[in-house]
Design an enzyme around this catalytic site. Structure first.
Site, PDB file in Angstrom:
ATOM      1  N   CYS A   1       0.837  -1.215   0.000  1.00  0.00           N
ATOM      2  CA  CYS A   1       0.000   0.000   0.000  1.00  0.00           C
ATOM      3  C   CYS A   1       0.870   1.263   0.000  1.00  0.00           C
ATOM      4  CB  CYS A   1      -0.926   0.015   1.212  1.00  0.00           C
ATOM      5  SG  CYS A   1      -2.019  -1.399   1.279  1.00  0.00           S
TER       6      CYS A   1
ATOM      7  N   ARG B   1      -7.865  -4.496  -3.141  1.00  0.00           N
ATOM      8  CA  ARG B   1      -7.444  -3.321  -3.934  1.00  0.00           C
ATOM      9  C   ARG B   1      -8.440  -3.124  -5.073  1.00  0.00           C
ATOM     10  NH1 ARG B   1      -2.427  -2.584  -1.736  1.00  0.00           N
ATOM     11  NH2 ARG B   1      -1.607  -4.511  -0.877  1.00  0.00           N
TER      12      ARG B   1
HETATM   13  C1  BEZ Z   1       0.580  -4.635   1.844  1.00  0.00           C
HETATM   14  O1  BEZ Z   1       1.773  -4.865   1.859  1.00  0.00           O
HETATM   15  O2  BEZ Z   1       0.121  -3.565   1.457  1.00  0.00           O
HETATM   16  C2  BEZ Z   1      -0.354  -5.692   2.301  1.00  0.00           C
HETATM   17  C3  BEZ Z   1      -0.027  -7.013   2.061  1.00  0.00           C
HETATM   18  C4  BEZ Z   1      -0.879  -8.015   2.500  1.00  0.00           C
HETATM   19  C5  BEZ Z   1      -2.053  -7.679   3.177  1.00  0.00           C
HETATM   20  C6  BEZ Z   1      -2.380  -6.348   3.361  1.00  0.00           C
HETATM   21  C7  BEZ Z   1      -1.525  -5.360   2.923  1.00  0.00           C
END
Ligand code: BEZ
Length: 240
Positions: free
Chosen positions: A56, A139
């Site tokens: 993110c 997402r």
């Molecule tokens: C992330 O790195 O943004 C992420 C990865 C797995 C679950 C939620 C967020």
């Protein structure tokens, strides 16, 4: 007969061609009334799973560094996660003050990030996908036009960061389709040939096949393309 299947709750999800569901929300840039506050602009409403997570963070830095480019194509960005406002504020401050990534640093996120701890907006927009996570939005990307109609929906799972060049291409392609009454073929980018007509009758197709227009090429009766130069497209869409 006994029904042993587990009942899943009925979830309604907005669809392409429908009006974007309305909501009011608290954001890092104040309260918003969506989509009314964005009338006249294209909007990308997108969700991310959680603040203070690596994928993110890479996405927010990338999107924020391209915000001017999207704004010049009359497109505003609105983010959402099921975190609270103070988490959002702390995360965006950390990004600005501490994170340097792929040549991006000192990145200030100036577009609104919605707090949605009740998951009300995420649920309304079908951003919660329990098979992926019960507690985090996937997402999701909703592209909404200046009339408040949903024009494109894209979903990615938690582990996969989005391609923001593709989102920019989507914005340019949708606007090109509207402005020039054409469709855009696979992998289209400004300057590539476009498809005419978008939905033609046989009469129109025959006319096209026999057309002397040097800019039109018919590959068959149902597949005609036309030159549309990059400058013409960008001059119509990009406002600096
Ligand atoms: C992330 O790195 O943004 C992420 C990865 C797995 C679950 C939620 C967020």
């Amino acid at each position: 007969m006994e029904n042993n299947t587990i009942q899943q709750p009925v979830v309604s999800m907005p669809r392409i061609g429908e009006k974007a569901p309305e909501f009011t929300a608290v954001t890092t840039q104040g309260n918003i009334n969506f989509p009314a506050d964005y009338a006249g602009s294209w909007v990308i409403l997108f969700s991310h799973p959680a603040d203070f997570t690596p994928v993110c963070t890479s996405e927010f830095m990338t999107f924020a560094s391209m915000e001017k480019q999207f704004n010049e194509a009359n497109t505003k960005l609105v983010g959402l996660s099921v975190d609270g406002l103070y988490s959002h504020i702390a995360w965006l401050r950390t990004i600005k003050e501490k994170i340097e990534y792929k040549g991006m640093k000192d990145i200030e996120v100036t577009f609104p990030l919605i707090e949605d701890i009740t998951m009300e907006v995420a649920t309304k927009y079908g951003m919660m996908m329990p098979g992926e996570s019960n507690t985090k939005a996937v997402r999701a990307v909703f592209v909404i036009d200046p009339q408040g109609v949903i024009r494109t929906i894209i979903y990615y799972p938690l582990s996969l960061g989005r391609n923001f060049d593709e989102l920019y291409r989507v914005i340019l392609a949708l606007q090109t389709a509207d402005e020039f009454s054409v469709a855009t073929p696979a992998d289209w980018r400004p300057g590539d040939d476009v498809i005419v007509p978008t939905a033609g009758s046989c009469g129109v197709a025959k006319e096209r096949m026999e057309s002397n227009d040097e800019d039109v090429t018919c590959h068959d009766w149902f597949f005609c393309t036309k030159k549309l130069d990059k400058e013409t497209v960008l001059n119509r869409i990009i406002k600096k």
